[in-house]
Design an enzyme around this catalytic site. Structure first.
Site, PDB file in Angstrom:
ATOM      1  N   GLY A   1      31.163  33.128  42.269  1.00 54.62           N
ATOM      2  CA  GLY A   1      30.825  31.732  42.549  1.00 54.62           C
ATOM      3  C   GLY A   1      30.111  31.505  43.866  1.00 54.62           C
TER       4      GLY A   1
ATOM      5  CG  ASP B   1      27.589  29.676  40.519  1.00 53.78           C
ATOM      6  OD1 ASP B   1      26.411  30.016  40.277  1.00 53.78           O
ATOM      7  OD2 ASP B   1      28.569  30.144  39.917  1.00 53.78           O
TER       8      ASP B   1
END
Ligand code: ATP
Length: 318
Positions: free
Chosen positions: A256, A259
């Site tokens: 992540g 992101d």
């Protein structure tokens, strides 16, 4: 604040309860909600931005759980469809002792792959300032057509188009097909972010230098970013390029980080795109985005680890 709409897949990663084992050896698994576009939407909302997610989930317990997670995190869910037949996508993911990530996907087909163009909430997409997407939604029909239509509608409505290919090779029929399809929508994007691994894959070379990055430039691009994990990120625009160092943190799980980086960048530019033309201001934004990525690696999982604006500012000041 302008709305950031993130399009694509949301799924559940099943992650072993112990680290460094193969999928077969894992004694048990924990649910870790994810899917890069959904992570980006939550990253934006946690930073105080306005976010919506557009995609399809199974009309099953997992699908409704994921929609609930988006809503709890302040992400608009009125762009979500539920498929009556197919299940919510699952992936079993492990970081083996040799450092390699091993994926096993349950998508045969999963609900996210079945989003149809006519199911898109066009009003929501048209109301966005930024439209963000990946490439997993390009792999099969009808989702591929829905993706292309959503992009077109967003472009016509004057949205800034943001693309993070997020290469997942095991999902493609072949590496050649992945490269071809990922590049087929390349020149539509205003902002593109690739990782070092994606840069190597897309340029078919083992060099991660300026020449390799610039070979991915297209004439209408406003910003190209290459993220380099603990080595920070590089930026390229029509008029300038450079790099921004990463922050030193105690990394336990990098899932992540990319992101979070994208979510931070989009949150900072959504209301003022002149930042893309001003190197000093862009560097400040990328420091913030690097900080956001770094914090995401301190905790296990993607969504639980995403920081607030205050968390990022603390890291930067510290
Ligand atoms: P992922 O696929 O894991 O989401 P990615 O490969 O797309 O990530 P990364 O380059 O890993 O993206 O991370 C994005 C940004 O987050 C980096 O540019 C960096 O600033 C920060 N970051 C990532 N990993 C680390 C780390 N180990 N230490 C410090 N910062 C990191």
């Amino acid at each position: 604040n302008g709305l950031i709409v993130s399009f694509g897949e949301m799924l559940i990663d099943f992650v072993p309860t112990v680290s460094g084992v193969s999928l077969a050896e894992a004694p048990g698994f924990l649910k870790a909600p994810g899917g890069a576009p959904a992570n980006v939407a939550i990253a934006v909302a946690r930073l105080g931005g306005k976010a919506a997610f557009v995609g399809k989930l199974g009309d099953d317990e997992f699908g409704h759980m994921l929609a609930g997670i988006l809503k709890e995190n302040g992400v608009r869910a009125d762009g979500i469809n539920f498929d009556q037949g197919a299940r919510t996508a699952l992936a079993f993911v492990t970081l083996r002792a040799d450092g390699e990530r091993e994926f096993m996907f349950y998508r045969n087909p999963s609900a996210d792959m079945l989003l149809k163009p006519e199911e898109l909430n066009l009003e929501l997409i048209r109301s966005a300032k930024v439209f963000h997407y990946g490439s997993i939604s390009l792999i099969v029909e009808p989702c591929r057509s829905a993706h292309l239509k959503a992009m077109e509608v967003a472009k016509d409505a004057g949205c800034l188009l943001s693309y993070d290919p997020n290469l997942r090779l095991p999902l493609w029929p072949s590496p050649e097909e992945a490269r071809l399809q990922i590049k087929s929508i390349w020149d539509k994007a205003d902002v593109i972010k690739v990782s070092d691994v994606e840069l190597e894959f897309l340029t078919e070379s083992d060099k991660i230098d300026d020449a390799a990055a610039l070979s991915l430039w297209h004439p209408n691009l406003k910003l190209l970013l290459v993220t380099l994990g603990e080595h920070g990120s590089r930026y390229y625009t029509k008029n300038f390029h450079g790099s921004v160092e990463a922050y030193h943190v105690n990394t336990v799980d990098t899932t992540g980080a990319g992101d979070a980086f994208v979510g931070a960048l989009l949150t900072k530019i959504v209301d003022d795109q002149t930042i893309l033309e001003d190197e000093a201001r862009l560097r400040e934004v990328l420091k913030f985005a690097n900080g956001c990525g770094a914090i995401t690696t301190i905790k296990k999982g993607a969504i639980p680890a995403l920081p607030t604006e205050a968390d990022v500012l603390n890291l930067i000041k510290g």
